[in-house]
Design a protein around this motif. Structure first.
Motif, PDB file in Angstrom:
ATOM      1  N   ILE A  95      -1.131-106.238 -71.010  1.00  0.00           N
ATOM      2  CA  ILE A  95       0.153-106.656 -70.427  1.00  0.00           C
ATOM      3  C   ILE A  95       0.721-105.561 -69.527  1.00  0.00           C
ATOM      4  O   ILE A  95       1.200-105.825 -68.423  1.00  0.00           O
ATOM      5  N   ARG A 113      -1.268-105.426 -66.338  1.00  0.00           N
ATOM      6  CA  ARG A 113      -0.951-106.572 -65.475  1.00  0.00           C
ATOM      7  C   ARG A 113       0.362-106.343 -64.742  1.00  0.00           C
ATOM      8  O   ARG A 113       0.470-106.570 -63.537  1.00  0.00           O
ATOM      9  N   ALA A 116      -5.432-109.644 -69.874  1.00  0.00           N
ATOM     10  CA  ALA A 116      -4.084-110.169 -69.618  1.00  0.00           C
ATOM     11  C   ALA A 116      -4.208-111.553 -68.996  1.00  0.00           C
ATOM     12  O   ALA A 116      -4.942-111.741 -68.026  1.00  0.00           O
TER      13      ALA A 116
END
Length: 235
Positions: A161, A164, A126
């Motif tokens: 993603i 993160r 990420a």
């Protein structure tokens, strides 16, 4: 395995990943559904460590002994020469359609005990930062065909993603807890001249909001010194 089966399975996994709030919850959902939906023998997510090692963050099945019996690194040592280490180091997926190869020699004897025939590792990235790798094991050679690889490349990007965002959430909660703890201590100092009240608030904030062990407070280690001098200065 058909392309539709793969996509449907990863769609289910993605929905579970989005539902979870914590990083651990999301990782556990991924590992479990990868095994159950894709008929894999094992899935574990390795976390990249600063010292070059790779720790087991989550795995499914949780009782499977394999991840605990192997040593994996992501540096340029011999234990970083396998799929997991290379996936993390080079930021690209690594697939072994047949684990009986020189690349897997350090782990081969252990892997064969559990019926593994092929493996794949996909980096979890990420914003250019590598969290770790998603590691998959099948009991068939050539299990990871082009369709599965393509699907997992896209899925690992989504995973990066999701991880993160979960990590940001946990960091925000941690910062909020620290601010709340210090604010509670400040308020107790302002509103009370009784040192016992201030001490009780201090202990409660340190243990419950800052996650400092009560024993650490008693022995006054470095983790509590900063908070102590904050109280002393304000008092």
């Amino acid at each position: 395995m058909t392309a539709n089966k793969i996509l449907n399975s990863l769609y289910k996994v993605t929905k579970q990943v989005i539902k979870g709030l914590t990083l651990k919850e999301r990782a556990e959902a991924v590992a479990k559904l990868c095994v159950e939906e894709l008929n894999l023998k094992l899935c574990w997510i390795g976390k990249k460590q600063k010292d070059g090692s790779v720790s087991v963050f989550v795995q499914y099945p949780p009782e499977h002994p394999y991840p605990g019996k192997i040593k994996v690194r992501w540096d340029e040592s011999e234990y970083g020469s396998g799929p997991t280490g290379k996936a993390i180091r080079f930021k690209t997926y690594q697939v072994l359609q047949d684990i009986e190869s020189s690349q897997y020699k350090l782990w081969l004897s252990t892997a064969k005990k559990y019926g593994f025939k092929s493996s794949a590792s996909f980096p979890i990235i990420a914003d250019g930062e590598v969290f770790g790798a998603l590691n998959l094991y099948a009991n068939k050679k050539n299990f990871f065909n082009s369709k599965i690889i393509e699907a997992f490349v896209s899925f690992s990007e989504i995973l990066g993603i999701a991880f993160r965002n979960a990590l940001f959430f946990e960091q925000s909660i941690d910062r909020l807890n620290k601010i709340t703890a210090l604010r509670n201590i400040d308020l107790s100092i302002i509103s009370s001249f009784d040192i016992r009240v201030i001490y009780d608030v201090f202990i409660n904030a340190a243990v419950n909001l800052l996650n400092i062990d009560a024993v650490s407070i008693l022995i006054f280690d470095e983790a509590t010194q900063e908070l102590y001098f904050k109280v002393k200065e304000a008092y």
